[in-house]
Design a protein around this motif. Structure first.
Motif, PDB file in Angstrom:
ATOM      1  N   GLU A  31      45.359 -44.368 -34.148  1.00 53.09           N
ATOM      2  CA  GLU A  31      44.590 -44.085 -32.936  1.00 53.09           C
ATOM      3  C   GLU A  31      43.875 -42.742 -33.036  1.00 53.09           C
ATOM      4  N   GLN A  32      44.547 -41.760 -33.609  1.00 49.53           N
ATOM      5  CA  GLN A  32      43.912 -40.454 -33.774  1.00 49.53           C
ATOM      6  C   GLN A  32      42.779 -40.511 -34.784  1.00 49.53           C
ATOM      7  N   ALA A  33      42.933 -41.305 -35.821  1.00 53.28           N
ATOM      8  CA  ALA A  33      41.846 -41.475 -36.795  1.00 53.28           C
ATOM      9  C   ALA A  33      40.609 -42.057 -36.119  1.00 53.28           C
ATOM     10  N   ILE A  34      40.831 -43.035 -35.251  1.00 54.66           N
ATOM     11  CA  ILE A  34      39.719 -43.685 -34.555  1.00 54.66           C
ATOM     12  C   ILE A  34      39.080 -42.756 -33.541  1.00 54.66           C
ATOM     13  N   ASN A  35      39.901 -42.181 -32.672  1.00 57.12           N
ATOM     14  CA  ASN A  35      39.376 -41.415 -31.540  1.00 57.12           C
ATOM     15  C   ASN A  35      38.928 -40.005 -31.897  1.00 57.12           C
ATOM     16  N   SER A  36      39.563 -39.411 -32.890  1.00 53.33           N
ATOM     17  CA  SER A  36      39.262 -38.015 -33.220  1.00 53.33           C
ATOM     18  C   SER A  36      38.305 -37.844 -34.393  1.00 53.33           C
ATOM     19  N   PHE A  37      38.147 -38.887 -35.206  1.00 54.57           N
ATOM     20  CA  PHE A  37      37.222 -38.762 -36.335  1.00 54.57           C
ATOM     21  C   PHE A  37      36.165 -39.862 -36.364  1.00 54.57           C
ATOM     22  N   ILE A  38      36.580 -41.119 -36.406  1.00 51.21           N
ATOM     23  CA  ILE A  38      35.618 -42.195 -36.653  1.00 51.21           C
ATOM     24  C   ILE A  38      34.598 -42.317 -35.529  1.00 51.21           C
ATOM     25  N   ARG A  39      35.052 -42.435 -34.300  1.00 52.13           N
ATOM     26  CA  ARG A  39      34.101 -42.590 -33.188  1.00 52.13           C
ATOM     27  C   ARG A  39      33.167 -41.393 -33.041  1.00 52.13           C
ATOM     28  N   PRO A  40      33.683 -40.161 -33.012  1.00 47.87           N
ATOM     29  CA  PRO A  40      32.748 -39.027 -32.906  1.00 47.87           C
ATOM     30  C   PRO A  40      31.835 -38.861 -34.118  1.00 47.87           C
ATOM     31  N   ILE A 177      17.513 -46.887 -39.465  1.00 43.31           N
ATOM     32  CA  ILE A 177      18.759 -46.123 -39.632  1.00 43.31           C
ATOM     33  C   ILE A 177      19.365 -45.822 -38.260  1.00 43.31           C
ATOM     34  N   GLU A 178      18.515 -45.450 -37.320  1.00 40.78           N
ATOM     35  CA  GLU A 178      18.989 -45.174 -35.960  1.00 40.78           C
ATOM     36  C   GLU A 178      19.621 -46.416 -35.337  1.00 40.78           C
ATOM     37  N   ARG A 179      18.966 -47.553 -35.465  1.00 41.68           N
ATOM     38  CA  ARG A 179      19.483 -48.785 -34.867  1.00 41.68           C
ATOM     39  C   ARG A 179      20.816 -49.195 -35.498  1.00 41.68           C
ATOM     40  N   ILE A 180      20.880 -49.157 -36.827  1.00 39.72           N
ATOM     41  CA  ILE A 180      22.117 -49.564 -37.502  1.00 39.72           C
ATOM     42  C   ILE A 180      23.265 -48.637 -37.149  1.00 39.72           C
ATOM     43  N   SER A 181      23.013 -47.337 -37.168  1.00 41.87           N
ATOM     44  CA  SER A 181      24.085 -46.393 -36.838  1.00 41.87           C
ATOM     45  C   SER A 181      24.540 -46.572 -35.403  1.00 41.87           C
ATOM     46  N   GLY A 182      23.617 -46.900 -34.518  1.00 45.36           N
ATOM     47  CA  GLY A 182      23.991 -47.171 -33.136  1.00 45.36           C
ATOM     48  C   GLY A 182      24.832 -48.425 -33.015  1.00 45.36           C
ATOM     49  N   ASP A 183      24.476 -49.452 -33.783  1.00 41.69           N
ATOM     50  CA  ASP A 183      25.251 -50.697 -33.756  1.00 41.69           C
ATOM     51  C   ASP A 183      26.667 -50.479 -34.282  1.00 41.69           C
ATOM     52  N   VAL A 184      26.785 -49.686 -35.352  1.00 41.10           N
ATOM     53  CA  VAL A 184      28.115 -49.413 -35.908  1.00 41.10           C
ATOM     54  C   VAL A 184      28.945 -48.607 -34.912  1.00 41.10           C
ATOM     55  N   SER A 185      28.325 -47.612 -34.299  1.00 37.27           N
ATOM     56  CA  SER A 185      29.025 -46.810 -33.301  1.00 37.27           C
ATOM     57  C   SER A 185      29.503 -47.683 -32.144  1.00 37.27           C
ATOM     58  N   ALA A 186      28.629 -48.560 -31.683  1.00 34.51           N
ATOM     59  CA  ALA A 186      29.007 -49.466 -30.591  1.00 34.51           C
ATOM     60  C   ALA A 186      30.135 -50.390 -31.018  1.00 34.51           C
ATOM     61  N   GLY A 187      30.109 -50.822 -32.286  1.00 40.58           N
ATOM     62  CA  GLY A 187      31.157 -51.706 -32.793  1.00 40.58           C
ATOM     63  C   GLY A 187      32.522 -51.056 -32.753  1.00 40.58           C
ATOM     64  N   MET A 269      36.511 -36.370 -45.450  1.00 38.68           N
ATOM     65  CA  MET A 269      37.891 -36.731 -45.790  1.00 38.68           C
ATOM     66  C   MET A 269      38.889 -35.731 -45.215  1.00 38.68           C
ATOM     67  N   LYS A 270      38.575 -34.451 -45.350  1.00 39.72           N
ATOM     68  CA  LYS A 270      39.489 -33.426 -44.832  1.00 39.72           C
ATOM     69  C   LYS A 270      39.605 -33.534 -43.318  1.00 39.72           C
ATOM     70  N   ALA A 271      38.476 -33.742 -42.639  1.00 38.32           N
ATOM     71  CA  ALA A 271      38.508 -33.871 -41.189  1.00 38.32           C
ATOM     72  C   ALA A 271      39.343 -35.080 -40.773  1.00 38.32           C
ATOM     73  N   LEU A 272      39.184 -36.178 -41.479  1.00 34.53           N
ATOM     74  CA  LEU A 272      39.975 -37.369 -41.176  1.00 34.53           C
ATOM     75  C   LEU A 272      41.454 -37.105 -41.404  1.00 34.53           C
ATOM     76  N   PHE A 273      41.785 -36.452 -42.502  1.00 38.55           N
ATOM     77  CA  PHE A 273      43.180 -36.145 -42.822  1.00 38.55           C
ATOM     78  C   PHE A 273      43.803 -35.275 -41.732  1.00 38.55           C
ATOM     79  N   ASP A 274      43.072 -34.242 -41.319  1.00 41.38           N
ATOM     80  CA  ASP A 274      43.607 -33.311 -40.328  1.00 41.38           C
ATOM     81  C   ASP A 274      43.673 -33.940 -38.934  1.00 41.38           C
ATOM     82  N   ARG A 275      42.580 -34.579 -38.526  1.00 47.98           N
ATOM     83  CA  ARG A 275      42.521 -35.080 -37.149  1.00 47.98           C
ATOM     84  C   ARG A 275      43.403 -36.294 -36.920  1.00 47.98           C
ATOM     85  N   SER A 276      43.629 -37.081 -37.946  1.00 50.19           N
ATOM     86  CA  SER A 276      44.482 -38.256 -37.788  1.00 50.19           C
ATOM     87  C   SER A 276      45.958 -37.892 -37.749  1.00 50.19           C
TER      88      SER A 276
END
Length: 358
Positions: A31-40, A177-187, A269-276
């Motif tokens: 959950e921390q990986a998702i909310n603290s790194f991936i989504r932002p 690029i904007e549209r795809i990144s928006g779609d991934v973020s929404a996903g 990678m470091k941000a994901l490691f720390d924030r998760s």
């Protein structure tokens, strides 16, 4: 399921069976990986891509050297945001070939370059708007294509009105690029979407049947990400000796963003490691591994950031070239820490290497 994933799954299974964190900690880490790194991180990519689109549209509307510089800076910012989250190579990014649409690389046969050059020479109007461009080859619609438009042969013509089509095509790529990144973020933010599947494994889950499979996915981000950066990105152009170097095989060599790209990969990678809180899965007696990983992440990032400029010049200078070789050594150390030490801590047999292949 690959051999690597099976082995990592067995490792995490041993962890969950033999430690006090069995029930709650793995779910919390996911959950921390998702909310603290991936989504932002995907939100940041979408924001930078939107800014890039705006700068491209401004350049096309009123070409000037200043606006071309602004568009090029927008490219660097968006590519940097992508490099930081590029390590997440599962989930919504895998739908509709989104990863390849954003970055078609490696491209050893120059497929993308040939297609982009053809579009420009023929002034192919079907590539001049986002909807039609999305239906063309993936090699002609992402960061690699836009880099050539902004930095490739004759790109300085974008500063005046003599190359309107080139600018329109570039604006379409930025919009894509904007549209795809928006779609991934929404996903990643969709209710009951992939994030829910990953964070709530169970017997009825089509992807993750239990916590060990979910945590294995996260562990593989580091295992595979380090291999990608060291062996594919750097190894793709850095030879065993200077005479074997291939600077034009480097990602983003035209825009001088080569070293920045893998610095951003490691930063992500470091941000994901720390924030998760991934290190919380390691036993108290082995927390030195967590500190070693953080030390080596910082070492790799500082080394990559200390090397700037055209990749041809970097490779010609013995001192700067040696820093790239050192970067490979540091990332090899990180691979050993994750693929052998951490994996061993989680229950893998000694000597397993993440680089053994599938």
């Amino acid at each position: 399921m690959t051999i690597r994933k099976i082995l990592l799954s067995l490792a995490v299974s041993a962890l969950l069976a033999n430690t006090a964190v069995a029930d709650e900690q793995p779910a919390k880490v996911i959950e921390q990986a998702i909310n603290s790194f991936i989504r932002p991180s995907y939100a940041e990519l979408h924001d930078k891509a939107s800014g890039l689109t705006g700068r491209m549209n401004e350049l096309c509307a009123a070409p000037s050297s200043e606006r071309l510089d602004a568009a090029r800076q927008g490219f660097a910012e968006a590519a940097g945001a992508f490099s930081r989250v590029e390590i997440i190579r599962f989930g919504p990014i895998t739908e509709n070939n989104r990863m390849e649409r954003l970055l078609f690389w490696p491209d050893r046969k120059g497929t993308g370059l040939k297609q982009v050059q053809k579009i420009l020479s023929e002034q192919d109007e079907t590539a001049a708007n986002v909807d039609d461009l999305f239906n063309k080859s993936v090699a002609s619609q992402g960061f690699g294509a836009l880099e050539y438009v902004l930095f490739g042969t004759d790109s300085d013509g974008l500063s005046n009105k003599d190359d309107a089509f080139r600018c329109t095509y570039g604006a379409a790529i930025a919009g894509n690029i904007e549209r795809i990144s928006g779609d991934v973020s929404a996903g990643w933010n969709r209710r009951d979407g992939f994030a829910t599947q990953w964070s709530k494994p169970g017997p009825d889950n089509a992807i993750y049947r239990d916590d060990r499979e979910a945590i294995t996915e996260l562990l593989e981000v580091f295992v595979n990400g380090l291999e990608l950066v060291r062996d594919v990105r750097v190894g793709g152009f850095l030879g065993s000796e200077a005479a074997a170097d291939k600077p034009k095989q480097a990602l983003y060599w035209r825009s001088r963003q080569t070293t920045a790209s893998f610095a951003n990969n490691i930063t992500g990678m470091k941000a994901l490691f720390d924030r998760s809180g991934f290190g919380s899965l390691v036993s108290p007696d082995s927390q030195w591994l967590v500190q070693s990983i953080r030390f080596e992440f910082n070492n790799a990032i500082q080394t990559a950031r200390s090397v700037t400029g055209p990749i041809e010049d970097i490779l010609k200078d013995e001192q700067t070239r040696s820093k790239l070789a050192y970067f490979q050594i540091v990332t090899s150390s990180l691979s050993e820490l994750f693929g052998t030490r951490i994996a061993g801590e989680l229950g893998l047999t000694a000597g397993f290497s993440s680089l053994d292949g599938d």
